[in-house]
Design a protein around this motif. Structure first.
Motif, PDB file in Angstrom:
ATOM      1  N   LEU A 214      18.371 -18.154 -16.667  1.00  0.00           N
ATOM      2  CA  LEU A 214      18.036 -19.063 -15.574  1.00  0.00           C
ATOM      3  C   LEU A 214      17.495 -20.387 -16.118  1.00  0.00           C
ATOM      4  O   LEU A 214      17.860 -21.467 -15.648  1.00  0.00           O
TER       5      LEU A 214
ATOM      6  N   MET B 253      14.414 -29.429 -11.750  1.00  0.00           N
ATOM      7  CA  MET B 253      13.158 -29.690 -12.469  1.00  0.00           C
ATOM      8  C   MET B 253      11.987 -29.006 -11.768  1.00  0.00           C
ATOM      9  O   MET B 253      11.129 -28.392 -12.420  1.00  0.00           O
TER      10      MET B 253
ATOM     11  N   ALA C 208      12.070 -26.327  -9.919  1.00  0.00           N
ATOM     12  CA  ALA C 208      12.151 -24.886 -10.149  1.00  0.00           C
ATOM     13  C   ALA C 208      11.706 -24.552 -11.577  1.00  0.00           C
ATOM     14  O   ALA C 208      10.972 -23.585 -11.804  1.00  0.00           O
TER      15      ALA C 208
ATOM     16  N   LEU D 139       8.343 -22.211 -13.716  1.00  0.00           N
ATOM     17  CA  LEU D 139       8.571 -21.150 -14.701  1.00  0.00           C
ATOM     18  C   LEU D 139       7.879 -21.426 -16.032  1.00  0.00           C
ATOM     19  O   LEU D 139       7.460 -20.504 -16.729  1.00  0.00           O
ATOM     20  N   GLU D 140       7.828 -22.727 -16.416  1.00  0.00           N
ATOM     21  CA  GLU D 140       7.346 -23.074 -17.761  1.00  0.00           C
ATOM     22  C   GLU D 140       6.264 -24.150 -17.699  1.00  0.00           C
ATOM     23  O   GLU D 140       6.152 -24.853 -16.702  1.00  0.00           O
TER      24      GLU D 140
ATOM     25  N   MET E  36       3.175 -27.160  -8.603  1.00  0.00           N
ATOM     26  CA  MET E  36       4.128 -26.045  -8.628  1.00  0.00           C
ATOM     27  C   MET E  36       3.498 -24.774  -9.200  1.00  0.00           C
ATOM     28  O   MET E  36       3.905 -23.665  -8.851  1.00  0.00           O
ATOM     29  N   LYS E  37       2.513 -24.944 -10.086  1.00  0.00           N
ATOM     30  CA  LYS E  37       1.828 -23.767 -10.638  1.00  0.00           C
ATOM     31  C   LYS E  37       1.086 -23.016  -9.517  1.00  0.00           C
ATOM     32  O   LYS E  37       0.977 -21.798  -9.541  1.00  0.00           O
TER      33      LYS E  37
ATOM     34  N   VAL F   6       6.100 -18.472  -8.775  1.00  0.00           N
ATOM     35  CA  VAL F   6       7.535 -18.178  -8.928  1.00  0.00           C
ATOM     36  C   VAL F   6       7.988 -17.315  -7.750  1.00  0.00           C
ATOM     37  O   VAL F   6       7.291 -16.374  -7.361  1.00  0.00           O
TER      38      VAL F   6
ATOM     39  N   TRP G 172      15.675 -14.954  -6.359  1.00  0.00           N
ATOM     40  CA  TRP G 172      16.296 -16.266  -6.133  1.00  0.00           C
ATOM     41  C   TRP G 172      17.358 -16.175  -5.039  1.00  0.00           C
ATOM     42  O   TRP G 172      18.446 -16.738  -5.169  1.00  0.00           O
TER      43      TRP G 172
ATOM     44  N   PHE H 197      10.189 -20.956  -0.983  1.00  0.00           N
ATOM     45  CA  PHE H 197       9.601 -21.555  -2.190  1.00  0.00           C
ATOM     46  C   PHE H 197       9.452 -23.075  -2.013  1.00  0.00           C
ATOM     47  O   PHE H 197       8.384 -23.642  -2.239  1.00  0.00           O
ATOM     48  N   PHE H 198      10.514 -23.737  -1.530  1.00  0.00           N
ATOM     49  CA  PHE H 198      10.452 -25.193  -1.363  1.00  0.00           C
ATOM     50  C   PHE H 198       9.546 -25.583  -0.193  1.00  0.00           C
ATOM     51  O   PHE H 198       8.861 -26.612  -0.250  1.00  0.00           O
TER      52      PHE H 198
END
Lengths: 125, 138
Positions: free
Chosen positions: A3, A67, A69, A73-74, B33-34, B38, B42, B50-51
């Motif tokens: 992903l 970006m 998404a 994740l990171e 976003m953190k 997650v 998906w 999520f959005f």
């Protein structure tokens, strides 16, 4: 393909193609001399009538959502440096699509940026 | 001569705004976003949720505002300067992102990653020594 790899491809290719299209549109609009708010509104009004601008915004939108998404994740200090891969794609695209003269010095700078990106990726964790 | 100086000045000023608002926007988005987290899977409904959660975050909106400012400056400078000049010249923002990520978000940045960032800076300096417009004026 993981992903993360798929998202990275969307960020790099979508983002670069989008920026190239926007550059093309702005070259059609011409050099901006007046930076007063009303003049800038007129500049963007003219830009919005150039189809390249719409292609560019759509492609950059794809890159932006990828970006978003990826950032969930990171870590940001890992994700953002990885997008430096767009420099190689951007220089190649600028030369082919926009007719820019990418000199050896500019290529050297861009390659150093890419080398820096490899180290940044290896330095993860 | 004066016209050339003015062109340099407005190019560097817009690049300065870009490397300021771009990293701040990235950091704010990262921070926002953190908190969103997650999605469990998906699938389209999960992605939509999520959005929706992302757009309910004020920090995400601040990030979007900063990135929009960055985009406006970027678009304006591209009306006269080469894409292959502006794009790498703006890479100094990567250093700012790492610094902000390290000192603001408390993220770990390894020595190797710092070396990579330093090499990126040298690359940017080389690009900065090339002419910022190589195409015909329209």
């Amino acid at each position: 393909m993981s992903l993360e790899s798929a998202l990275l491809a969307l960020i790099v290719l979508g983002g670069t193609a989008g920026e190239l299209c926007i550059t093309r549109a702005m070259k059609v609009v011409g050099e901006v001399h007046d930076f007063r708010p009303l003049a800038l509104v007129r500049v963007f009004g003219r830009a919005m009538r150039v189809p390249w601008m719409w292609f560019g915004l759509a492609l950059m939108g794809i890159g932006f959502f990828a970006m978003l998404a990826m950032l969930s994740l990171e870590n940001v200090s890992f994700v953002v440096p990885m997008t430096a891969l767009t420099f190689a794609a951007g220089a190649y695209g600028g030369s082919l699509f926009l007719g820019e003269r990418v000199t050896p010095l500019r290529w050297a700078g861009i390659l150093l940026v890419c080398l820096g990106v490899v180290l940044v990726v290896q330095g993860k964790g | 001569m004066r016209s050339s100086e003015g062109l340099h000045l407005k190019t560097y000023f817009l690049l300065f705004l870009m490397v300021t608002f771009g990293p701040v926007g990235d950091i704010l988005l990262g921070k926002g976003m953190k908190t969103v987290g997650v999605p469990p899977s998906w699938t389209p409904p999960e992605i939509l949720d999520f959005f929706l959660r992302a757009f309910a975050s004020p920090v995400v909106w601040l990030g979007i505002g900063s990135l929009l400012t960055y985009l406006i400056c970027y678009t304006l400078v591209l009306s006269w300067a080469d894409f292959s000049y502006v794009q790498p010249a703006s890479a100094i923002a990567y250093v700012i992102v790492a610094l902000l990520g390290h000192f603001w978000l408390g993220e770990y940045v390894s020595t190797r990653r710092w070396v990579g960032i330093a090499i990126i800076c040298v690359g940017v300096l080389l690009v900065g020594h090339t002419a910022f417009r190589t195409t015909e004026r329209h």
